[in-house]
Write a protein that holds these residues in place. Structure first.
Motif, PDB file in Angstrom:
ATOM      1  N   ALA A 188     -16.348  26.175   6.712  1.00 45.09           N
ATOM      2  CA  ALA A 188     -17.360  25.114   6.715  1.00 45.09           C
ATOM      3  C   ALA A 188     -18.552  25.367   5.801  1.00 45.09           C
ATOM      4  O   ALA A 188     -19.707  25.168   6.205  1.00 45.09           O
ATOM      5  N   PRO A 189     -18.321  25.762   4.541  1.00 44.28           N
ATOM      6  CA  PRO A 189     -19.456  25.870   3.619  1.00 44.28           C
ATOM      7  C   PRO A 189     -19.953  24.481   3.248  1.00 44.28           C
ATOM      8  O   PRO A 189     -19.216  23.493   3.346  1.00 44.28           O
ATOM      9  N   GLU A 190     -21.193  24.399   2.825  1.00 39.55           N
ATOM     10  CA  GLU A 190     -21.737  23.103   2.399  1.00 39.55           C
ATOM     11  C   GLU A 190     -21.196  22.691   1.029  1.00 39.55           C
ATOM     12  O   GLU A 190     -21.164  21.511   0.700  1.00 39.55           O
ATOM     13  N   HIS A 191     -20.750  23.682   0.249  1.00 42.38           N
ATOM     14  CA  HIS A 191     -20.343  23.421  -1.130  1.00 42.38           C
ATOM     15  C   HIS A 191     -19.172  24.322  -1.480  1.00 42.38           C
ATOM     16  O   HIS A 191     -19.102  25.471  -1.033  1.00 42.38           O
ATOM     17  N   ALA A 232     -11.379  16.596   4.174  1.00 43.23           N
ATOM     18  CA  ALA A 232     -12.268  17.472   4.935  1.00 43.23           C
ATOM     19  C   ALA A 232     -13.743  17.122   4.744  1.00 43.23           C
ATOM     20  O   ALA A 232     -14.614  17.806   5.282  1.00 43.23           O
ATOM     21  N   GLY A 233     -14.011  16.079   3.957  1.00 38.41           N
ATOM     22  CA  GLY A 233     -15.395  15.636   3.786  1.00 38.41           C
ATOM     23  C   GLY A 233     -16.117  16.219   2.596  1.00 38.41           C
ATOM     24  O   GLY A 233     -17.345  16.121   2.503  1.00 38.41           O
ATOM     25  N   TYR A 234     -15.360  16.813   1.666  1.00 39.07           N
ATOM     26  CA  TYR A 234     -15.967  17.362   0.447  1.00 39.07           C
ATOM     27  C   TYR A 234     -15.713  16.405  -0.714  1.00 39.07           C
ATOM     28  O   TYR A 234     -14.571  16.237  -1.148  1.00 39.07           O
ATOM     29  N   ALA A 235     -16.769  15.786  -1.204  1.00 35.69           N
ATOM     30  CA  ALA A 235     -16.635  14.824  -2.299  1.00 35.69           C
ATOM     31  C   ALA A 235     -16.708  15.555  -3.641  1.00 35.69           C
ATOM     32  O   ALA A 235     -17.602  16.389  -3.856  1.00 35.69           O
ATOM     33  N   ALA A 243     -18.795  18.894  -2.614  1.00 37.52           N
ATOM     34  CA  ALA A 243     -19.916  19.126  -1.703  1.00 37.52           C
ATOM     35  C   ALA A 243     -19.908  18.144  -0.547  1.00 37.52           C
ATOM     36  O   ALA A 243     -19.419  17.019  -0.653  1.00 37.52           O
ATOM     37  N   ARG A 244     -20.466  18.593   0.561  1.00 34.71           N
ATOM     38  CA  ARG A 244     -20.772  17.682   1.653  1.00 34.71           C
ATOM     39  C   ARG A 244     -21.985  16.860   1.244  1.00 34.71           C
ATOM     40  O   ARG A 244     -22.677  17.173   0.274  1.00 34.71           O
TER      41      ARG A 244
END
Length: 397
Positions: A188-191, A232-235, A243-244
């Motif tokens: 779950a990293p932000e980037h 997974a929500g990473y664009a 990144a989220r």
């Protein structure tokens, strides 16, 4: 058209590492003994002090410690560099400060100190979660340390973490690449910086290249990975950056939006705009750490417009009007969302009409588009970005 001053960032290069990785073509040098930390911090301070006029009244919007392995420095050294930067240039209130770190135990022990020193974004060089691949890549950490590093960073107070991960590794299958990526997502990293291994000149891999996956497998890895990241929500917002929401790397965004940046440290590069002369300059510092440290006592030499002097300077290049369209597009067309069209004039000093014929032809070919004042590559254009850039290379004024 008049050139405008863009935001200003700072890059700090730390040239030492524990071991030189066989794929690395960066300016990094294996540290055989203790690194000259105090001397280097003093040199960085003097380097930045000499470059202070280039800020032209701007404060720093971001700082990035790269290398080499910046986490080899002590937290005290990082803190001193940040104090010096704030005193000499000044910080925007919401400044982003990123430090690259290895996941090794030695570096993990320093994470809390880095956070206390002012670092608010950590970029951890994982590269793979497979011990065999890590060994082939010459990394000094293993899977267990890679997994543990994120937890240590969270405990240290970091709420903005990037993981560097490679794909297209020696003999890697699509399934193996997906497993690596899935493991990164579960942390779950932000980037996520997810990029393909490439063999560069002046590396050990170039002299003795490993067996890499075939082009068809590489394409399948890329397509499957993008789909997995999106779910997974990473664009994806840049060729290899995901990144989220609200967690894009501001420092790298400044590069890609053709902003300005100062570079201090051995071999560091910078880019500075001069609206009064309608000019843009690239400049770089002495590459070898030994010579960089010796520059502390060297006679100052002119490396810049207006007689600016920096004893650490190794050279500079004034970008010609003919070179600017390609320079601008090489950066901005990496961005999925593109940039406002008026950025071209504001950050190059050229009229959009200079590139309008080229842009129209590329648009007709389905490679680029303009949507509500935003210029950007299409999905096809991102896949064939080199072809897009070649148009500006051959036909700029």
């Amino acid at each position: 058209m008049s050139l405008q001053l863009p935001p200003l960032a700072l890059y700090v290069h730390v040239p030492w590492c524990i071991r030189k990785c066989p794929y690395c073509d960066f300016n990094s040098h294996q540290a055989n003994n203790d690194i000259p930390e105090t001397e280097y911090v003093n040199a960085l301070r003097e380097d930045l002090q000499q470059d202070q006029p280039l800020a032209q009244g701007r404060k720093l919007s971001s700082i990035f410690f790269g290398g080499g392995t910046p986490s080899m420095l002590s937290a005290q050294a990082i803190g001193q560099i940040l104090k010096d930067a704030e005193t000499i240039i000044g910080f925007e209130t919401d400044i982003e400060i990123t430090l690259e770190a290895n996941p090794g135990t030695f570096e993990q022990e320093k994470f809390a100190g880095f956070r206390a020193a002012g670092v608010n974004r950590l970029s951890i060089g994982i590269q793979s979660f497979k011990d065999q691949q890590l060994k082939l890549l010459g990394r000094v950490h293993g899977r267990a340390e890679a997994l543990r590093a994120v937890g240590v960073a969270r405990s240290a107070g970091f709420d903005n973490i990037n993981l560097d991960l490679m794909h297209g590794l020696p003999e890697q299958s699509v399934a193996a690449a997906q497993a690596d990526l899935q493991q990164a997502i579960e942390l779950a990293p932000e980037h996520l910086s997810w990029y393909q291994l490439t063999i560069e000149q002046n590396t050990a891999f170039y002299s003795a290249p490993p067996v890499l996956p075939e082009e068809e497998i590489l394409a399948d890895i890329q397509d499957a990975g993008i789909e997995l990241l999106a779910a997974a929500g990473y664009a994806q917002y840049e060729i290899s950056a995901y990144a989220r929401q609200q967690k894009r790397a501001r420092h790298n965004m400044n590069y890609w939006q053709f902003g300005d940046y100062l570079g201090i440290g051995a071999g560091a590069h910078g880019k500075v705009s001069f609206p009064a002369q309608n000019k843009i300059l690239r400049l770089w510092k002495t590459r070898l750490p030994k010579h960089y440290l010796e520059a502390m006592t060297a006679q100052k030499i002119s490396t810049n417009l207006g007689g600016h002097q920096n004893s650490f300077g190794a050279g500079s290049d004034l970008l010609s009007p003919a070179a600017l369209p390609l320079e601008f597009m090489m950066n901005t067309l990496r961005l999925t969302d593109g940039v406002p069209q008026d950025f071209f004039s504001a950050r190059t000093g050229l009229d959009w009409q200079v590139v309008e014929p080229i842009w129209q032809r590329l648009s007709q070919q389905g490679l680029v588009e303009t949507v509500q004042g935003i210029i950007r590559p299409t999905a096809l254009g991102r896949r064939f970005l080199n072809r897009v850039l070649q148009a500006f290379m051959h036909e700029n004024p």
